[in-house]
Scaffold this active site. Structure first.
Site, PDB file in Angstrom:
ATOM      1  N   SER A 144    -130.853 -57.013  29.609  1.00 32.07           N
ATOM      2  CA  SER A 144    -130.030 -58.049  28.801  1.00 32.07           C
ATOM      3  C   SER A 144    -129.083 -57.446  27.836  1.00 32.07           C
ATOM      4  O   SER A 144    -129.068 -56.304  27.401  1.00 32.07           O
ATOM      5  CB  SER A 144    -131.244 -58.842  28.161  1.00 32.07           C
ATOM      6  OG  SER A 144    -130.498 -59.809  27.551  1.00 32.07           O
ATOM      7  N   TYR A 157    -137.966 -60.667  21.615  1.00 29.84           N
ATOM      8  CA  TYR A 157    -137.030 -60.536  22.850  1.00 29.84           C
ATOM      9  C   TYR A 157    -136.231 -59.231  22.934  1.00 29.84           C
ATOM     10  O   TYR A 157    -136.248 -58.568  23.776  1.00 29.84           O
ATOM     11  CB  TYR A 157    -136.251 -61.746  23.416  1.00 29.84           C
ATOM     12  CG  TYR A 157    -135.732 -61.710  24.538  1.00 29.84           C
ATOM     13  CD1 TYR A 157    -136.248 -61.641  25.728  1.00 29.84           C
ATOM     14  CD2 TYR A 157    -134.222 -61.758  24.678  1.00 29.84           C
ATOM     15  CE1 TYR A 157    -135.763 -61.744  27.062  1.00 29.84           C
ATOM     16  CE2 TYR A 157    -133.714 -61.741  26.021  1.00 29.84           C
ATOM     17  CZ  TYR A 157    -134.359 -61.762  27.007  1.00 29.84           C
ATOM     18  OH  TYR A 157    -133.830 -61.767  28.352  1.00 29.84           O
TER      19      TYR A 157
END
Length: 250
Positions: A144, A157
């Site tokens: 990501s 995350y």
């Protein structure tokens, strides 16, 4: 007469029940690959398999909880035995549970580490044996933008996606003496169900605010990038693809 770039190849996609995973399975099937579909939601996998087969492709449903090591190894074994090999592994399954450190639930951190990182590592390890034996292959790991840039309220995350990026680069160096390729895909905002699972209300609102004025990526945009990476000549390894919506600043 032209042939599809992935004719006679076998691809396995985790998290294939929705979003980027489902779009990637469709894209790789369109490119000629036989596709194994892995996720927990078997009904969705079966619907996707029907769709792919209606379009003339071949699809295998492999219900799997990728946080269970035994199931991950069985997923690889089933794909090889039923479809005849494994040329492309797309480690896509993941979750985004955004919370500030001070109030975060450690179980949410553990879930992200188990699903976003450990599952990727175990599946890659299991696939590596198959690919080394055949002499080549592609391992594609979904990281990501959050694997390159840290954000307040996103520590868990961030940690998981930085881990995916680091693991992918280390693995790439380990297999650089072979024709096994490793690619890290790093999307920005994508229109998927991930934000729906954010447990912290403030973080959900923050994501909504960041999306104002931005047209997010569609899962198909990321899927085309994956197809591009794995369709290159054997001597070309696309190590990283960072893909943001045009108007995403961060």
């Amino acid at each position: 007469m032209t042939t599809d770039p992935l004719d006679d190849q076998v691809a396995l996609v985790t998290g294939a029940s929705s979003g980027i995973g489902a779009a990637t399975a469709r894209e790789l099937a369109d490119a000629g690959a036989s596709v194994a579909l892995a996720a927990r939601r078997q009904d969705r996998l079966e619907s996707l398999a029907d769709e792919i087969e209606t379009e003339g492709g071949e699809a295998l449903v492999v219900p799997t909880d990728v946080t269970e090591e035994t199931q991950v190894r069985e997923m690889i074994e089933t794909t090889v035995s039923e479809l005849g090999g494994l040329d492309v592994l797309v480690n896509n399954a993941g979750v985004m549970l955004l919370e500030p450190v001070a109030t975060a639930d450690p179980e949410d951190w553990q879930q992200m580490l188990d699903l976003n990182v450990q599952a990727v590592m175990v599946a890659s390890q299991a696939a590596l044996d198959v690919m080394r034996e055949s002499g080549e292959g592609d391992i594609v790991n979904l990281s990501s933008v959050a694997g390159r840039k840290a954000y307040a309220g996103s520590s868990g995350y961030n940690a998981s996606k930085f881990g995916v990026t680091a693991f992918s680069e280390s693995l790439r160096e380990e297999v650089a003496d072979s024709d096994v390729r490793v690619t890290s895909i790093e999307p920005g905002f994508v229109d998927t169900e991930l934000p729906e699972h954010i447990p912290d209300e403030d973080q959900r609102e923050m994501v909504d605010e960041m999306l104002e004025g931005v047209t997010p990526l569609e899962p198909e945009d990321v899927a085309r990038s994956i197809r591009f990476a794995v369709s290159q000549p054997t001597h070309v390894d696309i190590n990283e693809l960072l893909i943001r919506p045009t108007r995403q600043e961060l």
